[in-house]
Motif scaffolding. Structure first.
Motif, PDB file in Angstrom:
ATOM      1  N   SER A 309      24.848  -5.498 -30.930  1.00 24.51           N
ATOM      2  CA  SER A 309      25.327  -6.286 -29.803  1.00 24.51           C
ATOM      3  C   SER A 309      24.454  -5.970 -28.602  1.00 24.51           C
ATOM      4  N   HIS A 312      26.769  -4.132 -24.958  1.00 20.81           N
ATOM      5  CA  HIS A 312      27.220  -2.783 -24.605  1.00 20.81           C
ATOM      6  C   HIS A 312      27.029  -1.865 -25.798  1.00 20.81           C
ATOM      7  N   PHE A 315      29.624  -1.489 -29.031  1.00 19.14           N
ATOM      8  CA  PHE A 315      29.855  -2.475 -30.083  1.00 19.14           C
ATOM      9  C   PHE A 315      28.786  -2.395 -31.168  1.00 19.14           C
ATOM     10  N   ASP A 321      31.903  -7.146 -31.094  1.00 15.36           N
ATOM     11  CA  ASP A 321      31.918  -7.568 -29.695  1.00 15.36           C
ATOM     12  C   ASP A 321      32.944  -8.700 -29.465  1.00 15.36           C
ATOM     13  N   ARG A 322      32.893  -9.703 -30.329  1.00 21.37           N
ATOM     14  CA  ARG A 322      33.744 -10.885 -30.170  1.00 21.37           C
ATOM     15  C   ARG A 322      35.224 -10.561 -30.397  1.00 21.37           C
ATOM     16  N   PHE A 324      36.727  -7.718 -29.894  1.00 22.81           N
ATOM     17  CA  PHE A 324      37.200  -6.936 -28.745  1.00 22.81           C
ATOM     18  C   PHE A 324      37.446  -7.849 -27.542  1.00 22.81           C
ATOM     19  N   LEU A 325      36.531  -8.771 -27.301  1.00 21.80           N
ATOM     20  CA  LEU A 325      36.673  -9.708 -26.183  1.00 21.80           C
ATOM     21  C   LEU A 325      37.957 -10.529 -26.297  1.00 21.80           C
ATOM     22  N   TYR A 328      40.949  -7.900 -25.563  1.00 19.60           N
ATOM     23  CA  TYR A 328      40.955  -7.105 -24.321  1.00 19.60           C
ATOM     24  C   TYR A 328      39.882  -7.638 -23.372  1.00 19.60           C
ATOM     25  N   TYR A 332      36.795  -5.678 -21.564  1.00 20.60           N
ATOM     26  CA  TYR A 332      35.471  -6.100 -21.999  1.00 20.60           C
ATOM     27  C   TYR A 332      34.606  -6.478 -20.791  1.00 20.60           C
TER      28      TYR A 332
END
Length: 392
Positions: A309, A312, A315, A321-322, A324-325, A328, A332
């Motif tokens: 990713s 950050h 990830f 990444d997706r 988590f977004l 949260y 994120y």
């Protein structure tokens, strides 16, 4: 699956030296759990250089009587030992195809011919599939490319979907029909193992039509981590293998293949597995060594920067990444903020998300706080302050 449901057909292609009886390899395991009739609904191709493995047995249910007991496993001939059409044994090549198959992939062209011949037979019965799904690992993944291209030439109306795990053609095997796919491939997902550094295990990023839905899952680890990580790899850490199995099952079932005993991870469970991989990242980042290429012939395998990713360090890849977004978003936004002013503005909402994360996903919370600078900096915002009353 009803016997007359022939519209979706699934092809499994095992990796080099593996076949249908190597159940500790993900592709063979997927084939063993696919519903429907073999031949009518699915087939599995043995990998180049694989062992025929006669007289194997396992404990299972007899398909005719329904009684559990010791059942024979069907032997699968090494590709290249039989003519793919006539099924007659080849002569001198039979004794050399094991080593030659592992070294060069010899036999995989026969797998392509055999598969197309099988599709010809289905067509002759009026059962030409509308969709063909494929899954493969290593040279088996590249075999998926080869079969897709052969289908395009003869049956380009068939929609093809491919789940490829670390596609590796091998030294000198980078011809166009192995490194490019055509417009008949509608969806293509691929797992790349970022830490495989043997030069002869260089992975192909297949060239594809602009309309093909193309999804990359970068994963840490060596060539076999995603398909065999549930055994001895990295001290028995199963998180990588679980994620790759879940991704492959969802891809195939979303496109019509019926598989039993699927893992069916929730988004929350996937996030926890990713967190454990992130926590143990040093186990995956070890150099791979071995006969084929060794350390002297390294190459850069990473398809994208960082851990997969670009947003950050926490990830593992864009899928992580997706997910988590989606759960949260405020936290994120704080993690990926580019300047201190933006971070300060986002901190209150991020702290509330972090508190929720602590309750819902304890492993992810622990790893985020202990293994990242920003997570550690935000954690004090949610720690209750202890106040003491002055003594009188």
């Amino acid at each position: 699956m009803p016997k007359d449901d022939w519209r979706t057909f699934t092809i499994y292609n095992c990796g080099t030296a593996f076949n249908r009886n190597n159940r500790d390899e993900l592709v063979a395991d997927l084939a063993s759990r696919t519903l429907g009739e073999e031949g009518d609904n699915w087939i599995v191709n043995a990998g180049p250089g694989s062992n025929p493995e006669d007289n194997l047995e396992h404990f299972a249910k007899n398909p005719e009587t329904g009684v559990y007991g010791i059942q024979p496993l069907t032997p699968q001939a090494r590709p290249g030992t039989y003519d793919p059409i006539t099924k007659k044994k080849k002569n001198w090549f039979k004794s050399t195809s094991g080593i030659w198959g592992m070294a060069t992939g010899s036999g995989w062209e026969d797998n392509v011919k055999s598969t197309i011949h099988h599709i010809d037979g289905l067509n002759a019965k009026g059962r030409l599939p509308e969709t063909i799904n494929m899954a493969g690992w290593s040279r088996g993944a590249v075999t998926c490319h080869m079969i897709a291209n052969a289908l395009y030439k003869k049956y380009n109306s068939i929609k093809v979907n491919i789940f490829a795990i670390d596609p590796v053609p091998g030294l000198g095997q980078w011809r166009k029909h192995r490194t490019k796919i055509d417009s008949n491939v509608k969806s293509y997902a691929v797992v790349y193992q970022e830490d495989e550094k043997r030069g002869s295990f260089k992975a192909v990023v297949v060239k594809h039509d602009k309309m093909t839905r193309f999804q990359i899952y970068n994963m840490p680890g060596g060539h076999s981590t995603g398909v065999q990580g549930n055994k001895k790899v990295y001290g028995g850490n199963i998180d990588m293998a679980v994620l790759v199995q879940d991704l492959s099952e969802k891809f195939l079932t979303d496109h019509g293949t019926q598989i039993q005993k699927c893992i069916g991870l929730t988004d929350a469970q996937s996030l926890e597995h990713y967190a454990k991989i992130r926590e143990n990242i040093s186990r995956y980042r070890k150099d791979t060594v071995g006969f084929w290429g060794g350390k002297v012939d390294k190459h850069n395998r990473k398809v994208k920067a960082g851990l997969g990713s670009a947003f950050h360090e926490f990830f593992i890849n864009e899928h992580h990444d997706r997910l988590f977004l989606q759960k949260y978003a405020a936290l994120y936004g704080y993690l990926v903020a580019k300047n201190p002013t933006s971070m300060q503005q986002k901190a209150p909402d991020a702290a509330r998300d972090l508190q929720r994360l602590k309750l819902e996903l304890p492993i992810t919370y622990r790893v985020l706080v202990n293994n990242t600078v920003l997570g550690n900096a935000l954690e004090p915002f949610i720690t209750p302050k202890i106040t003491t009353r002055p003594r009188r």
